[in-house]
Design a protein around this motif. Structure first.
Motif, PDB file in Angstrom:
ATOM      1  N   ILE A   1      -4.819  -1.026   4.996  1.00 35.61           N
ATOM      2  CA  ILE A   1      -5.243   0.364   5.195  1.00 35.61           C
ATOM      3  C   ILE A   1      -4.130   1.360   4.839  1.00 35.61           C
ATOM      4  N   PRO A   2      -2.854   1.139   5.261  1.00 35.06           N
ATOM      5  CA  PRO A   2      -1.800   2.067   4.825  1.00 35.06           C
ATOM      6  C   PRO A   2      -1.679   2.137   3.304  1.00 35.06           C
ATOM      7  N   ALA A   3      -1.805   0.981   2.636  1.00 35.77           N
ATOM      8  CA  ALA A   3      -1.737   0.965   1.167  1.00 35.77           C
ATOM      9  C   ALA A   3      -2.918   1.718   0.572  1.00 35.77           C
ATOM     10  N   PHE A   4      -4.101   1.577   1.174  1.00 41.03           N
ATOM     11  CA  PHE A   4      -5.270   2.307   0.689  1.00 41.03           C
ATOM     12  C   PHE A   4      -5.069   3.812   0.800  1.00 41.03           C
ATOM     13  N   LEU A   5      -4.531   4.262   1.920  1.00 42.89           N
ATOM     14  CA  LEU A   5      -4.298   5.699   2.105  1.00 42.89           C
ATOM     15  C   LEU A   5      -3.324   6.228   1.054  1.00 42.89           C
ATOM     16  N   PHE A   6      -2.271   5.458   0.800  1.00 43.27           N
ATOM     17  CA  PHE A   6      -1.282   5.874  -0.194  1.00 43.27           C
ATOM     18  C   PHE A   6      -1.893   5.900  -1.594  1.00 43.27           C
ATOM     19  N   MET A   7      -2.660   4.871  -1.938  1.00 39.99           N
ATOM     20  CA  MET A   7      -3.289   4.828  -3.258  1.00 39.99           C
ATOM     21  C   MET A   7      -4.332   5.933  -3.413  1.00 39.99           C
ATOM     22  N   SER A   8      -4.952   6.339  -2.333  1.00 41.71           N
ATOM     23  CA  SER A   8      -5.905   7.457  -2.398  1.00 41.71           C
ATOM     24  C   SER A   8      -5.190   8.736  -2.818  1.00 41.71           C
ATOM     25  N   VAL A   9      -3.998   8.956  -2.274  1.00 36.94           N
ATOM     26  CA  VAL A   9      -3.194  10.129  -2.664  1.00 36.94           C
ATOM     27  C   VAL A   9      -2.799  10.023  -4.130  1.00 36.94           C
ATOM     28  N   VAL A  10      -2.380   8.833  -4.555  1.00 41.66           N
ATOM     29  CA  VAL A  10      -2.002   8.627  -5.957  1.00 41.66           C
ATOM     30  C   VAL A  10      -3.189   8.906  -6.872  1.00 41.66           C
ATOM     31  N   CYS A  11      -4.371   8.428  -6.483  1.00 39.61           N
ATOM     32  CA  CYS A  11      -5.573   8.678  -7.285  1.00 39.61           C
ATOM     33  C   CYS A  11      -5.876  10.169  -7.389  1.00 39.61           C
TER      34      CYS A  11
ATOM     35  N   TYR B   1       1.424  13.889 -22.215  1.00 39.62           N
ATOM     36  CA  TYR B   1       1.207  12.575 -21.600  1.00 39.62           C
ATOM     37  C   TYR B   1       2.498  11.777 -21.443  1.00 39.62           C
ATOM     38  N   ILE B   2       3.535  12.164 -22.185  1.00 41.51           N
ATOM     39  CA  ILE B   2       4.855  11.591 -21.922  1.00 41.51           C
ATOM     40  C   ILE B   2       5.444  12.186 -20.639  1.00 41.51           C
ATOM     41  N   THR B   3       5.118  13.455 -20.390  1.00 41.25           N
ATOM     42  CA  THR B   3       5.653  14.170 -19.225  1.00 41.25           C
ATOM     43  C   THR B   3       5.021  13.704 -17.917  1.00 41.25           C
ATOM     44  N   ILE B   4       3.740  13.329 -17.939  1.00 42.91           N
ATOM     45  CA  ILE B   4       3.020  12.984 -16.712  1.00 42.91           C
ATOM     46  C   ILE B   4       3.713  11.888 -15.894  1.00 42.91           C
ATOM     47  N   PRO B   5       4.191  10.778 -16.513  1.00 46.22           N
ATOM     48  CA  PRO B   5       4.897   9.779 -15.692  1.00 46.22           C
ATOM     49  C   PRO B   5       6.146  10.333 -15.008  1.00 46.22           C
ATOM     50  N   PHE B   6       6.841  11.270 -15.657  1.00 43.87           N
ATOM     51  CA  PHE B   6       8.037  11.856 -15.049  1.00 43.87           C
ATOM     52  C   PHE B   6       7.681  12.752 -13.861  1.00 43.87           C
ATOM     53  N   ILE B   7       6.401  13.145 -13.793  1.00 43.67           N
ATOM     54  CA  ILE B   7       5.935  13.919 -12.636  1.00 43.67           C
ATOM     55  C   ILE B   7       5.442  12.993 -11.530  1.00 43.67           C
ATOM     56  N   LEU B   8       4.708  11.951 -11.914  1.00 46.11           N
ATOM     57  CA  LEU B   8       4.098  11.064 -10.926  1.00 46.11           C
ATOM     58  C   LEU B   8       5.111  10.131 -10.256  1.00 46.11           C
ATOM     59  N   VAL B   9       6.082   9.624 -11.027  1.00 47.22           N
ATOM     60  CA  VAL B   9       7.029   8.658 -10.457  1.00 47.22           C
ATOM     61  C   VAL B   9       7.810   9.230  -9.278  1.00 47.22           C
TER      62      VAL B   9
ATOM     63  N   GLN C   1       6.809  11.533  -7.293  1.00 51.10           N
ATOM     64  CA  GLN C   1       5.833  11.674  -6.220  1.00 51.10           C
ATOM     65  C   GLN C   1       5.614  10.351  -5.498  1.00 51.10           C
ATOM     66  N   LEU C   2       5.654   9.253  -6.235  1.00 50.75           N
ATOM     67  CA  LEU C   2       5.496   7.928  -5.629  1.00 50.75           C
ATOM     68  C   LEU C   2       6.759   7.518  -4.885  1.00 50.75           C
ATOM     69  N   LEU C   3       7.893   7.695  -5.532  1.00 44.35           N
ATOM     70  CA  LEU C   3       9.156   7.229  -4.972  1.00 44.35           C
ATOM     71  C   LEU C   3       9.544   7.987  -3.709  1.00 44.35           C
ATOM     72  N   LEU C   4       9.285   9.304  -3.699  1.00 42.26           N
ATOM     73  CA  LEU C   4       9.738  10.146  -2.593  1.00 42.26           C
ATOM     74  C   LEU C   4       8.607  10.524  -1.639  1.00 42.26           C
ATOM     75  N   SER C   5       7.621   9.653  -1.545  1.00 50.62           N
ATOM     76  CA  SER C   5       6.515   9.887  -0.607  1.00 50.62           C
ATOM     77  C   SER C   5       6.838   9.382   0.787  1.00 50.62           C
ATOM     78  N   GLY C   6       7.889   8.547   0.897  1.00 51.93           N
ATOM     79  CA  GLY C   6       8.233   7.953   2.183  1.00 51.93           C
ATOM     80  C   GLY C   6       7.582   6.610   2.410  1.00 51.93           C
ATOM     81  N   VAL C   7       6.775   6.140   1.454  1.00 46.24           N
ATOM     82  CA  VAL C   7       6.062   4.879   1.603  1.00 46.24           C
ATOM     83  C   VAL C   7       6.816   3.749   0.906  1.00 46.24           C
ATOM     84  N   ILE C   8       7.132   3.949  -0.366  1.00 44.05           N
ATOM     85  CA  ILE C   8       7.803   2.903  -1.139  1.00 44.05           C
ATOM     86  C   ILE C   8       9.256   2.754  -0.697  1.00 44.05           C
ATOM     87  N   VAL C   9       9.956   3.867  -0.569  1.00 44.50           N
ATOM     88  CA  VAL C   9      11.337   3.859  -0.086  1.00 44.50           C
ATOM     89  C   VAL C   9      11.407   4.775   1.133  1.00 44.50           C
ATOM     90  N   LYS C  10      11.881   4.242   2.258  1.00 47.19           N
ATOM     91  CA  LYS C  10      12.002   5.046   3.470  1.00 47.19           C
ATOM     92  C   LYS C  10      13.047   6.138   3.257  1.00 47.19           C
TER      93      LYS C  10
END
Length: 408
Positions: free
Chosen positions: A32-42, A140-148, A150-159
């Motif tokens: 469930i925590p992973a689902f919530l995080f992936m929902s934000v990513v989506c 589309y080259i820029t989008i990963p530099f925006i999303l990464v 957001q993923l890394l500093l969400s508090g989920v992947i790295v505390k």
């Protein structure tokens, strides 16, 4: 809806006999925590990809309309209205399908508010990129530099307390995390799912009081007494003074170590601990009374089902930080609470807390994390709207380009 089916299917964890689909229990689903995080990513991904080409594909039309003096304001608002409408449909369909597969009861409106707000932020971010860059490939080259980030500093992947020392913060979410919408969206979803589900809403207020009493009587007071008994140094004294001040304000008792009142202060602290033990017992009895009343009203079987269908163990472990054996740590000038962050009491007057705190303080008002975080997401969206309206990002890029040309 298709992505919701894929995400729901792969995160529908069935404990025990994996071949018997009837044994799916929401409370035992560790994903469930992973689902919530992936929902934000989506939501971020949907919003960005939906809007990233919206302005750049109209560039020739915009050049022609510039000579006709047509309204840029109307053009942008037509884009924003359509994008927000499509995002609303996307997020609603995503939520309905995924919640149905994972059997997440109630809270549909709150899920929609957070994920729709996140998608709208991504829409505005995509429009800014589309208005500022010169080619679809660059976008589309820029989008990963925006999303990464957001993923890394969400508090989920790295505390947040495990980040590089230069940006980590033991007491609050780091500033780097605070500027990431993913952090605000995920925290809002997780805290709301934990505190406002049909089961926990009966116990949340009393559990929060029990948690805070436990923190003071079992961890903070013994820690400050131990600190007072150590040889005095500058840092040691600062920690003691700040802690005694917090305890004095919290429990409305006069306590100080000034004028050689250390022994008296220790006696006051021990007396407070004794009183807190009595208060804890009373609160615990209230908690048991609430539980007994629910069982009498629903029956034992229905009560057990209420918990199974609404209270998720994995999410509880995450928000209560049960895997961390440390409950308190000594910071530079105060003791820092680690135990049960979802029940922690905020202290910063401008909304800063540790991750998963269920309350925020702003201008002296205590606000639920769900509504505070939603406001922050829309505040960020409004900033992006103003940048788009005045074409600020494009002007900034043009200025930097001209500056580089002058240097070369």
């Amino acid at each position: 809806p298709l992505l919701a089916c894929i995400l729901g299917f792969f995160t529908r964890y069935i404990a025990g006999d994996q071949t018997d689909s009837s044994k799916y229990i929401f409370s035992l689903n560790e994903n469930i925590p992973a689902f919530l995080f992936m929902s934000v990513v989506c939501a971020l991904f949907f919003g960005l990809t939906l809007s990233a080409e919206e302005i750049i594909k109209d560039r020739k039309i915009l050049e022609r309309e510039r000579f006709l003096d047509l309204s840029r304001y109307s053009y942008l608002h037509s884009k924003i209205t359509v994008l927000f409408f499509i995002s609303a449909i996307q997020m609603l369909s995503f939520i309905v399908v995924s919640k149905w597969i994972l059997e997440i009861n109630s809270l549909t409106f709150s899920y929609f508010i957070i994920l729709f707000s996140t998608a709208c932020f991504a829409n505005m971010l995509g429009l800014n990129i589309s208005a500022s860059l010169n080619s679809v490939v660059t976008i589309y080259i820029t989008i990963p530099f925006i999303l990464v980030p957001q993923l890394l500093l969400s508090g989920v992947i790295v505390k947040f307390d495990k980040l590089h020392r230069s940006i980590a913060n033991d007491e609050y979410v780091s500033v780097a995390g605070d500027i990431m919408v993913s952090r605000w969206a995920y925290e809002a979803l997780a805290v709301n799912q934990f505190t406002n589900n049909d089961y926990q809403q009966h116990f949340y207020n009393i559990d929060r009081k029990l948690s805070n009493i436990t923190y003071y009587k079992d961890y903070l007071i013994p820690s400050v007494i131990n600190e007072m008994e150590l040889p005095e140094d500058k840092q040691n004294k600062k920690i003691i003074i700040n802690t005694l001040k917090d305890i004095s304000i919290k429990w409305d008792i006069p306590i100080t170590i000034e004028n050689n009142h250390q022994e008296q202060s220790i006696a006051i602290l021990k007396d407070l601990k004794f009183k807190l033990n009595i208060l804890f017992d009373k609160m615990f009895e209230q908690n048991e009374t609430i539980k007994s009343n629910l069982i009498n009203r629903l029956g034992e079987r229905e009560f057990a089902l209420l918990k199974e269908n609404n209270f998720n163990d994995a999410l509880s472990e995450e928000l209560l930080n049960t895997q961390n054996i440390d409950k308190i740590k000594k910071g530079r000038d105060k003791f820092i609470r680690i135990m049960e962050p979802v029940y922690s009491e905020p202290t910063h007057n401008f909304g800063r807390t540790q991750l998963y705190s269920s309350k925020k303080i702003f201008a002296g008002m205590e606000i639920e994390t769900f509504w505070f975080n939603t406001f922050i997401i829309w505040l960020a969206t409004s900033v992006l709207y103003l940048l788009l309206l005045y074409n600020s990002l494009s002007k900034c890029i043009a200025y930097l380009s001209s500056f580089n040309k002058k240097r070369t």
